[in-house]
Motif scaffolding. Structure first.
Motif, PDB file in Angstrom:
ATOM      1  N   GLN A  45       8.220 -10.228   1.180  1.00 26.89           N
ATOM      2  CA  GLN A  45       7.031  -9.977   1.991  1.00 26.89           C
ATOM      3  C   GLN A  45       6.723  -8.497   2.166  1.00 26.89           C
ATOM      4  O   GLN A  45       6.321  -8.057   3.234  1.00 26.89           O
ATOM      5  CB  GLN A  45       7.161 -10.698   3.335  1.00 26.89           C
ATOM      6  CG  GLN A  45       7.284 -12.189   3.140  1.00 26.89           C
ATOM      7  CD  GLN A  45       7.613 -12.928   4.408  1.00 26.89           C
ATOM      8  OE1 GLN A  45       7.945 -12.349   5.415  1.00 26.89           O
ATOM      9  NE2 GLN A  45       7.540 -14.241   4.336  1.00 26.89           N
ATOM     10  N   ARG A  46       6.917  -7.744   1.114  1.00 28.00           N
ATOM     11  CA  ARG A  46       6.494  -6.346   1.104  1.00 28.00           C
ATOM     12  C   ARG A  46       5.099  -6.279   0.503  1.00 28.00           C
ATOM     13  O   ARG A  46       4.799  -7.020  -0.438  1.00 28.00           O
ATOM     14  CB  ARG A  46       7.433  -5.487   0.252  1.00 28.00           C
ATOM     15  CG  ARG A  46       8.737  -5.194   0.907  1.00 28.00           C
ATOM     16  CD  ARG A  46       9.473  -4.154   0.104  1.00 28.00           C
ATOM     17  NE  ARG A  46      10.757  -3.866   0.680  1.00 28.00           N
ATOM     18  CZ  ARG A  46      11.707  -3.202   0.067  1.00 28.00           C
ATOM     19  NH1 ARG A  46      11.528  -2.757  -1.164  1.00 28.00           N
ATOM     20  NH2 ARG A  46      12.848  -2.964   0.657  1.00 28.00           N
ATOM     21  N   PRO A  47       4.268  -5.392   1.020  1.00 24.44           N
ATOM     22  CA  PRO A  47       2.936  -5.274   0.415  1.00 24.44           C
ATOM     23  C   PRO A  47       3.043  -4.760  -1.019  1.00 24.44           C
ATOM     24  O   PRO A  47       3.863  -3.903  -1.319  1.00 24.44           O
ATOM     25  CB  PRO A  47       2.221  -4.251   1.316  1.00 24.44           C
ATOM     26  CG  PRO A  47       3.293  -3.555   2.069  1.00 24.44           C
ATOM     27  CD  PRO A  47       4.479  -4.473   2.112  1.00 24.44           C
ATOM     28  N   PHE A  48       2.223  -5.331  -1.890  1.00 22.39           N
ATOM     29  CA  PHE A  48       2.251  -4.921  -3.289  1.00 22.39           C
ATOM     30  C   PHE A  48       0.829  -4.967  -3.816  1.00 22.39           C
ATOM     31  O   PHE A  48       0.198  -6.021  -3.844  1.00 22.39           O
ATOM     32  CB  PHE A  48       3.149  -5.863  -4.109  1.00 22.39           C
ATOM     33  CG  PHE A  48       3.479  -5.348  -5.467  1.00 22.39           C
ATOM     34  CD1 PHE A  48       4.566  -4.512  -5.642  1.00 22.39           C
ATOM     35  CD2 PHE A  48       2.703  -5.669  -6.564  1.00 22.39           C
ATOM     36  CE1 PHE A  48       4.894  -4.026  -6.897  1.00 22.39           C
ATOM     37  CE2 PHE A  48       3.012  -5.183  -7.820  1.00 22.39           C
ATOM     38  CZ  PHE A  48       4.114  -4.354  -7.985  1.00 22.39           C
ATOM     39  N   GLU A  49       0.322  -3.819  -4.221  1.00 23.57           N
ATOM     40  CA  GLU A  49      -1.032  -3.757  -4.758  1.00 23.57           C
ATOM     41  C   GLU A  49      -1.060  -4.394  -6.134  1.00 23.57           C
ATOM     42  O   GLU A  49      -0.124  -4.246  -6.915  1.00 23.57           O
ATOM     43  CB  GLU A  49      -1.493  -2.305  -4.881  1.00 23.57           C
ATOM     44  CG  GLU A  49      -1.678  -1.609  -3.556  1.00 23.57           C
ATOM     45  CD  GLU A  49      -2.194  -0.193  -3.741  1.00 23.57           C
ATOM     46  OE1 GLU A  49      -2.867   0.079  -4.744  1.00 23.57           O
ATOM     47  OE2 GLU A  49      -1.902   0.627  -2.875  1.00 23.57           O
ATOM     48  N   ALA A  50      -2.161  -5.051  -6.431  1.00 26.08           N
ATOM     49  CA  ALA A  50      -2.303  -5.670  -7.750  1.00 26.08           C
ATOM     50  C   ALA A  50      -2.355  -4.622  -8.840  1.00 26.08           C
ATOM     51  O   ALA A  50      -1.930  -4.846  -9.953  1.00 26.08           O
ATOM     52  CB  ALA A  50      -3.547  -6.540  -7.797  1.00 26.08           C
ATOM     53  N   SER A  51      -2.875  -3.452  -8.522  1.00 23.56           N
ATOM     54  CA  SER A  51      -2.897  -2.366  -9.502  1.00 23.56           C
ATOM     55  C   SER A  51      -2.725  -1.040  -8.770  1.00 23.56           C
ATOM     56  O   SER A  51      -3.216  -0.868  -7.662  1.00 23.56           O
ATOM     57  CB  SER A  51      -4.212  -2.365 -10.280  1.00 23.56           C
ATOM     58  OG  SER A  51      -5.296  -2.148  -9.413  1.00 23.56           O
TER      59      SER A  51
END
Length: 111
Positions: A95-101
């Motif tokens: 549940q860490r934020p992860f940008e798609a790009s």
């Protein structure tokens, strides 16, 4: 103090020596078995290096350094790499934020 005949004393020494040798032998056998077990465990370890993500990043950085255009194909190569995909799965699973790009520079072009 009791007087023992030499044969009893020598016999006792022989038993003590044999006992010590037997204990030493058993300890050695145990150590050999332990080393053997560790080697069989070690022989089952399979390491595989996945470098596709790294290669994609280095390719993009090389193009940026040489002032070359970074195309969408370059970014797609990175985003579809096994390393990047696994990183994204791991980060989202905890549940860490992860940008798609990632932030693309203004030097990027369509290709």
């Amino acid at each position: 103090m009791t007087n023992r005949p030499d044969s009893v004393t020598n016999g006792g020494m022989k038993v003590l020596i044999v006992t010590k040798l037997l204990v030493s032998f058993l300890i050695t056998c145990g150590a050999v078995e332990l080393v053997s077990a560790q080697s069989s465990i070690s022989s089952r370890v399979n390491v595989r290096l996945v470098t596709d993500e790294t290669e994609g990043v280095l390719s993009i950085l090389a193009k940026k350094k040489s002032n070359g255009p970074v195309t969408d194909a370059d970014w797609q190569r990175l985003f579809h790499s096994e390393g990047y995909t696994r990183l994204k799965q791991r980060e989202t699973s905890i549940q860490r934020p992860f940008e798609a790009s990632p932030q693309r520079s203004t030097e990027s072009t369509s290709g």
